[in-house]
Design a protein around this motif. Structure first.
Motif, PDB file in Angstrom:
ATOM      1  N   VAL A  75     -20.901  26.271 -58.759  1.00  0.00           N
ATOM      2  CA  VAL A  75     -22.198  26.917 -59.950  1.00  0.00           C
ATOM      3  C   VAL A  75     -23.131  26.058 -59.705  1.00  0.00           C
ATOM      4  O   VAL A  75     -23.238  24.684 -59.385  1.00  0.00           O
ATOM      5  CB  VAL A  75     -21.561  26.630 -61.417  1.00  0.00           C
ATOM      6  N   THR A  76     -24.463  26.511 -59.859  1.00  0.00           N
ATOM      7  CA  THR A  76     -25.632  25.531 -60.070  1.00  0.00           C
ATOM      8  C   THR A  76     -26.525  26.342 -60.747  1.00  0.00           C
ATOM      9  O   THR A  76     -26.569  27.383 -60.989  1.00  0.00           O
ATOM     10  CB  THR A  76     -26.418  25.573 -58.502  1.00  0.00           C
ATOM     11  N   ASP A  77     -27.684  25.297 -61.563  1.00  0.00           N
ATOM     12  CA  ASP A  77     -28.628  25.875 -62.124  1.00  0.00           C
ATOM     13  C   ASP A  77     -30.021  25.835 -61.683  1.00  0.00           C
ATOM     14  O   ASP A  77     -31.027  25.785 -62.062  1.00  0.00           O
ATOM     15  CB  ASP A  77     -28.456  25.068 -63.622  1.00  0.00           C
ATOM     16  N   ASP A  78     -29.848  25.585 -60.071  1.00  0.00           N
ATOM     17  CA  ASP A  78     -30.897  25.502 -59.051  1.00  0.00           C
ATOM     18  C   ASP A  78     -31.068  26.578 -58.264  1.00  0.00           C
ATOM     19  O   ASP A  78     -30.126  26.880 -57.475  1.00  0.00           O
ATOM     20  CB  ASP A  78     -30.911  24.158 -58.555  1.00  0.00           C
ATOM     21  N   LEU A  79     -32.069  27.450 -58.708  1.00  0.00           N
ATOM     22  CA  LEU A  79     -31.972  28.778 -58.143  1.00  0.00           C
ATOM     23  C   LEU A  79     -32.167  28.690 -56.572  1.00  0.00           C
ATOM     24  O   LEU A  79     -31.640  29.230 -55.513  1.00  0.00           O
ATOM     25  CB  LEU A  79     -33.048  29.621 -58.440  1.00  0.00           C
ATOM     26  N   SER A  80     -33.119  27.672 -55.933  1.00  0.00           N
ATOM     27  CA  SER A  80     -33.492  27.251 -54.632  1.00  0.00           C
ATOM     28  C   SER A  80     -32.146  27.013 -54.021  1.00  0.00           C
ATOM     29  O   SER A  80     -31.865  27.511 -52.934  1.00  0.00           O
ATOM     30  CB  SER A  80     -34.478  26.232 -54.631  1.00  0.00           C
ATOM     31  N   GLN A 102     -38.705  39.391 -63.392  1.00  0.00           N
ATOM     32  CA  GLN A 102     -38.769  38.169 -63.401  1.00  0.00           C
ATOM     33  C   GLN A 102     -37.865  37.569 -62.353  1.00  0.00           C
ATOM     34  O   GLN A 102     -38.415  36.783 -61.272  1.00  0.00           O
ATOM     35  CB  GLN A 102     -38.596  37.345 -64.744  1.00  0.00           C
ATOM     36  N   ILE A 103     -36.493  38.082 -62.358  1.00  0.00           N
ATOM     37  CA  ILE A 103     -35.425  37.457 -61.289  1.00  0.00           C
ATOM     38  C   ILE A 103     -35.894  37.876 -59.956  1.00  0.00           C
ATOM     39  O   ILE A 103     -35.970  37.067 -59.102  1.00  0.00           O
ATOM     40  CB  ILE A 103     -34.278  37.757 -61.864  1.00  0.00           C
ATOM     41  N   PHE A 104     -36.397  39.121 -59.811  1.00  0.00           N
ATOM     42  CA  PHE A 104     -36.737  39.642 -58.582  1.00  0.00           C
ATOM     43  C   PHE A 104     -37.787  39.068 -57.700  1.00  0.00           C
ATOM     44  O   PHE A 104     -37.895  38.731 -56.628  1.00  0.00           O
ATOM     45  CB  PHE A 104     -36.464  41.118 -58.399  1.00  0.00           C
ATOM     46  N   ARG A 105     -38.993  38.581 -58.676  1.00  0.00           N
ATOM     47  CA  ARG A 105     -40.169  37.946 -58.220  1.00  0.00           C
ATOM     48  C   ARG A 105     -39.648  36.477 -57.853  1.00  0.00           C
ATOM     49  O   ARG A 105     -40.061  36.229 -56.436  1.00  0.00           O
ATOM     50  CB  ARG A 105     -40.869  37.645 -59.416  1.00  0.00           C
ATOM     51  N   ARG A 106     -38.669  35.778 -58.282  1.00  0.00           N
ATOM     52  CA  ARG A 106     -38.109  34.537 -57.808  1.00  0.00           C
ATOM     53  C   ARG A 106     -37.383  34.779 -56.600  1.00  0.00           C
ATOM     54  O   ARG A 106     -37.318  33.802 -55.927  1.00  0.00           O
ATOM     55  CB  ARG A 106     -37.503  33.827 -58.872  1.00  0.00           C
ATOM     56  N   LEU A 107     -36.372  35.712 -56.656  1.00  0.00           N
ATOM     57  CA  LEU A 107     -35.550  35.957 -55.519  1.00  0.00           C
ATOM     58  C   LEU A 107     -36.456  36.125 -54.183  1.00  0.00           C
ATOM     59  O   LEU A 107     -36.136  35.604 -53.158  1.00  0.00           O
ATOM     60  CB  LEU A 107     -34.663  37.101 -55.652  1.00  0.00           C
ATOM     61  N   ASP A 108     -37.635  36.870 -54.109  1.00  0.00           N
ATOM     62  CA  ASP A 108     -38.457  37.255 -53.215  1.00  0.00           C
ATOM     63  C   ASP A 108     -39.071  35.931 -52.896  1.00  0.00           C
ATOM     64  O   ASP A 108     -39.167  35.730 -51.503  1.00  0.00           O
ATOM     65  CB  ASP A 108     -39.575  38.221 -53.667  1.00  0.00           C
ATOM     66  N   GLU A 109     -39.377  35.122 -53.741  1.00  0.00           N
ATOM     67  CA  GLU A 109     -40.428  33.867 -53.286  1.00  0.00           C
ATOM     68  C   GLU A 109     -39.162  32.917 -52.606  1.00  0.00           C
ATOM     69  O   GLU A 109     -39.597  32.286 -51.767  1.00  0.00           O
ATOM     70  CB  GLU A 109     -40.552  33.330 -54.583  1.00  0.00           C
ATOM     71  N   LEU A 110     -37.853  32.812 -53.171  1.00  0.00           N
ATOM     72  CA  LEU A 110     -37.146  31.825 -52.848  1.00  0.00           C
ATOM     73  C   LEU A 110     -35.921  32.116 -51.790  1.00  0.00           C
ATOM     74  O   LEU A 110     -35.547  31.166 -51.007  1.00  0.00           O
ATOM     75  CB  LEU A 110     -36.415  30.976 -54.061  1.00  0.00           C
ATOM     76  N   ILE A 130     -39.535  45.975 -58.730  1.00  0.00           N
ATOM     77  CA  ILE A 130     -40.101  45.314 -57.570  1.00  0.00           C
ATOM     78  C   ILE A 130     -41.635  45.137 -57.675  1.00  0.00           C
ATOM     79  O   ILE A 130     -42.197  45.155 -56.607  1.00  0.00           O
ATOM     80  CB  ILE A 130     -39.669  46.050 -56.184  1.00  0.00           C
ATOM     81  N   ASP A 131     -42.127  45.223 -58.841  1.00  0.00           N
ATOM     82  CA  ASP A 131     -43.621  45.142 -58.910  1.00  0.00           C
ATOM     83  C   ASP A 131     -44.149  43.959 -57.878  1.00  0.00           C
ATOM     84  O   ASP A 131     -45.375  43.984 -57.548  1.00  0.00           O
ATOM     85  CB  ASP A 131     -44.042  45.096 -60.454  1.00  0.00           C
ATOM     86  N   HIS A 132     -43.447  42.842 -58.119  1.00  0.00           N
ATOM     87  CA  HIS A 132     -44.060  41.588 -57.433  1.00  0.00           C
ATOM     88  C   HIS A 132     -43.257  40.996 -56.246  1.00  0.00           C
ATOM     89  O   HIS A 132     -43.031  39.807 -56.000  1.00  0.00           O
ATOM     90  CB  HIS A 132     -44.289  40.437 -58.586  1.00  0.00           C
ATOM     91  N   VAL A 133     -42.457  42.107 -55.773  1.00  0.00           N
ATOM     92  CA  VAL A 133     -41.639  41.730 -54.646  1.00  0.00           C
ATOM     93  C   VAL A 133     -42.569  42.067 -53.339  1.00  0.00           C
ATOM     94  O   VAL A 133     -43.114  43.370 -53.274  1.00  0.00           O
ATOM     95  CB  VAL A 133     -40.373  42.485 -54.677  1.00  0.00           C
ATOM     96  N   ARG A 134     -42.617  41.110 -52.446  1.00  0.00           N
ATOM     97  CA  ARG A 134     -43.494  41.415 -51.433  1.00  0.00           C
ATOM     98  C   ARG A 134     -42.535  42.276 -50.100  1.00  0.00           C
ATOM     99  O   ARG A 134     -43.176  42.623 -49.209  1.00  0.00           O
ATOM    100  CB  ARG A 134     -43.876  39.931 -50.843  1.00  0.00           C
ATOM    101  N   ARG A 135     -41.210  42.178 -50.188  1.00  0.00           N
ATOM    102  CA  ARG A 135     -40.480  42.584 -49.368  1.00  0.00           C
ATOM    103  C   ARG A 135     -39.356  43.557 -49.769  1.00  0.00           C
ATOM    104  O   ARG A 135     -38.214  43.576 -49.827  1.00  0.00           O
ATOM    105  CB  ARG A 135     -39.531  41.711 -48.581  1.00  0.00           C
TER     106      ARG A 135
END
Length: 296
Positions: A75-80, A102-110, A130-135
């Protein structure tokens, strides 16, 4: 459309975002090939409970998977950290559209550039967050039911998902003891859940109208269908708050649905009777059987 499919997946971790009832069960299935599953949760206490669940069940479940061997969950509380090196990230957070965006924006970034980003959402099409998802070609719905007992999985495109990603998952997922079925067009509730939604809604309506009780509906269901549990016991296992969120979403799309089932669910949720996870729901026998219910 073309994109690089993830390579060396059996040597790479899987990230599961959320450690609730389904999140921990999803983590269990992806730990059956001897690899590492990283469970991300902002609550480390909840995440540790999910890890314990995996540890208690992994030997038994891995033995049922062809070529399976026990892996491990952390388990981790660090998404990266959760996403570092992962070939797949499965979102399993509550059914709130704003949260999923929010989650998918961060998943796409990280996430890794070749990582597949999947949502376990039972009622929202991945197209909606997927509004803020680049891929977006790497995003899709991957909806689990209640593994390790119910191991069918719905796959559904976000409308822009690379077909090779879906083909890749159809090939690889059975190796983890889960069996994918592809929704050929966008469908709220996917395949099986559309049928199941109608069943549980009518069961709730029968009780809301005072025609019967949850216990009698379940008893009749078990006799007639030959299953170990009826609709109300199964709703308790999922969580009545989750069931209510799903019903509210269906009602937003179809205002003509009967209100009685949602009113009944609201009564139980307001009373804190959320099902097995709180010890009480339509049934009251979970506290003395917490361990048995969790692993059922």
């Amino acid at each position: 459309m073309s994109s690089t499919l993830p390579g060396g997946i059996h040597d790479r971790p899987v990230a599961v975002i959320g450690s609730g009832t389904l999140g921990r069960r999803i983590a269990l299935m992806f730990a059956t090939r001897g690899g590492e599953v990283r469970i991300y949760d902002t609550s480390l206490a909840a995440g540790k409970e999910a890890v314990t669940y995996v540890e208690q069940n992994i030997d038994r479940v891995a033995a049922t998977v062809e070529g399976g061997r026990p892996g491990r969950a952390i388990v981790t509380d660090d998404l990266s950290h959760a996403l570092s090196g992962a070939w797949l990230a499965v979102e399993a957070v509550p059914e709130r559209l704003d949260l999923k965006k929010q989650i998918f924006r961060r998943l796409d970034e990280l996430a890794e550039p070749d990582a597949i980003l999947a949502s376990n959402s039972s009622s929202y099409a991945s197209r909606q967050f997927i509004d803020h998802v680049r891929r977006p070609e790497r995003v899709l719905n991957m909806h689990f039911y209640m593994p390790p007992v119910q191991n069918a999985v719905d796959l559904m495109s976000d409308g822009r998902t690379d077909p090779d990603v879906i083909s890749f998952l159809r090939k690889e997922l059975p190796g983890y003891g889960v069996h994918p079925f592809v929704a050929l067009q966008e469908s709220t509730g996917f395949i099986f859940n559309r049928v199941w939604a109608a069943i549980k809604r009518e069961a709730l309506r029968v009780v809301a109208e005072g025609v019967s009780t949850p216990q009698d509906v379940d008893a009749m269901w078990k006799i007639n269908m030959g299953t170990p549990a009826g609709p109300f016991r199964m709703m308790d296992q999922v969580g009545l708050d989750v069931v209510l969120d799903i019903e509210n979403h269906y009602a937003e799309e179809n205002p003509g649905l009967p209100e009685g089932p949602r009113v009944l669910l609201e009564k139980y949720v307001a009373a804190g009777r959320l099902g097995a996870k709180t010890g009480q729901g339509f049934y009251d026998d979970y506290r003395e059987n917490t361990g048995r219910q969790a692993g059922s």
